[in-house]
Write an enzyme that holds these catalytic residues in place. Sequence first.
Site, mmCIF file in Angstrom:
data_model
loop_
_atom_site.group_PDB
_atom_site.id
_atom_site.type_symbol
_atom_site.label_atom_id
_atom_site.label_comp_id
_atom_site.label_asym_id
_atom_site.label_seq_id
_atom_site.Cartn_x
_atom_site.Cartn_y
_atom_site.Cartn_z
ATOM 1 N N GLU A 116 0.847 -1.203 0.000
ATOM 2 C CA GLU A 116 0.000 0.000 0.000
ATOM 3 C C GLU A 116 0.878 1.247 0.000
ATOM 4 O O GLU A 116 1.631 1.503 0.944
ATOM 5 C CB GLU A 116 -0.918 -0.001 1.220
ATOM 6 C CG GLU A 116 -1.984 1.080 1.158
ATOM 7 C CD GLU A 116 -3.016 0.952 2.272
ATOM 8 O OE1 GLU A 116 -3.640 1.968 2.607
ATOM 9 O OE2 GLU A 116 -3.182 -0.166 2.800
ATOM 10 N N ASP A 132 5.944 -13.060 12.877
ATOM 11 C CA ASP A 132 4.597 -13.585 12.667
ATOM 12 C C ASP A 132 3.560 -12.479 12.852
ATOM 13 O O ASP A 132 3.075 -12.240 13.961
ATOM 14 C CB ASP A 132 4.347 -14.737 13.645
ATOM 15 C CG ASP A 132 3.034 -15.465 13.380
ATOM 16 O OD1 ASP A 132 2.236 -14.975 12.560
ATOM 17 O OD2 ASP A 132 2.809 -16.515 14.002
ATOM 18 N N HIS A 161 -3.758 9.561 -0.271
ATOM 19 C CA HIS A 161 -3.666 8.168 -0.696
ATOM 20 C C HIS A 161 -3.697 8.060 -2.216
ATOM 21 O O HIS A 161 -2.874 7.364 -2.816
ATOM 22 C CB HIS A 161 -4.817 7.365 -0.090
ATOM 23 C CG HIS A 161 -4.836 5.926 -0.512
ATOM 24 N ND1 HIS A 161 -4.004 4.985 0.044
ATOM 25 C CD2 HIS A 161 -5.563 5.282 -1.456
ATOM 26 C CE1 HIS A 161 -4.227 3.809 -0.524
ATOM 27 N NE2 HIS A 161 -5.173 3.960 -1.430
ATOM 28 N N LYS A 186 -7.118 -0.920 12.338
ATOM 29 C CA LYS A 186 -6.497 -1.376 11.100
ATOM 30 C C LYS A 186 -5.405 -0.408 10.673
ATOM 31 O O LYS A 186 -4.342 -0.816 10.181
ATOM 32 C CB LYS A 186 -7.551 -1.517 10.004
ATOM 33 C CG LYS A 186 -7.072 -2.238 8.742
ATOM 34 C CD LYS A 186 -6.530 -1.303 7.690
ATOM 35 C CE LYS A 186 -6.158 -2.072 6.419
ATOM 36 N NZ LYS A 186 -5.567 -1.205 5.383
#
Length: 423
Positions: free
Chosen positions: A80, A281, A378, A265
Amino acid sequence: MDSRIPGLYKLSIEDRRQEVADRCDLDEEAIEALAAGGLADERADTISENVVGTIEYPVGIATNFRIDGADRLIPMAIEETSVVAAASYGARMARETGGFTTNVTGPIMIAQIQATDVADPHAAKTRILNDADRLIELANEEDPVLVEHGGGCQDVEVRVLDSARGGMVITHLIVDVRDAMGGNAVNSMAEALAPEIEALTEGTVQLRILSNLADRRLARASARVPPEALTDDDSDLSGEAVRDRIVDAWAFAAADPYRAATHNKGIMNGIDAVTTATFNDWRAIEAGAHAYAARGGYGPLTTYEVDDDGNLACSIELPIQVGTVGGATQLQPAARAAMDILDVDSADELAGILAAVGLAQNYAGLRALVSEGIQTGHMNLHAKNIAIQAGATGDLVDEVADRLVEEDAIRQDRAEELLDELR
């Protein structure tokens, strides 16, 4: 080492790599690993199952971070476009007030041993606790190297659960895993103690495995952002207005799980990217973070307030289970190079850095949300991807992307039209 590198994005990839190598004192092996990227088939086949190939993520460098008084360059593996830029921007906003301060509670993991069909659960609990010293000793026999390095099983706790399948006795092994993520160590201890727990409970032991709700392994970070750092000359909003809107956005997340999920998020965008770059991980961290956020009803992992000086006071707390030894980190050459860039001495230090990155990522995203809107920055960064999807190559990529941004029409159909014109 100075993590402030204005104009890094303007350099060629090779020049960026050399700039980072010079600042972080990387050796030739690390530089070559960053350039080569992926795993050889033979190595990949030892890490995963039924391997047919590998997949690469771009590794970007977030700049401007000052964490616990030391400057850091942060490797981030993510597709992203805006994430690395947002982390860098967030770090720059806090830089003049000292950057980030971190605190980590220690590398403590929990293993769970489930006993079912227990006739007298509370009596069984007492028997286990009375035998705790022996159980700890047996657990530590499973990993003498860990004990030698100051870690190992430290305590035994027992919970009696009333489940949909009846009463259960759940034994927790509290284990200091030192600089490892710790999954293998705690699982081995749980397996070894299963017969002992079965005998003490006079029941049936079923699951024996770690918990990813690593709430004894918390990482915290805090920073202060002055109002003037939250706005620019082109904005119609004052820094104080942006600051207060960020606090309002946090209050929205604290009151509404639908918003909190997206809020968190944004935090994990940064944490996952660094975790992926170091071959740790990320799935374990995601599981633990969201479970921790849901303890009293799902809410945000960060907190925002206005301090006495009018600054935006930012903080984060979440479980982070990472390792600097063991696991797959040492098996991936580019991941080893990422660890060299971070230059950390312990798993606790790495966890603190991850918390700082997640915090920077979060308030940078909130600043965009409450001011120009998240899509402006963005999509501007995404314009190159749109140009490439339309078929642009070489210098045409930047030319088409610049025109898309200038026209505020960042769409593939317009990119195709511009490409036809320019050709």
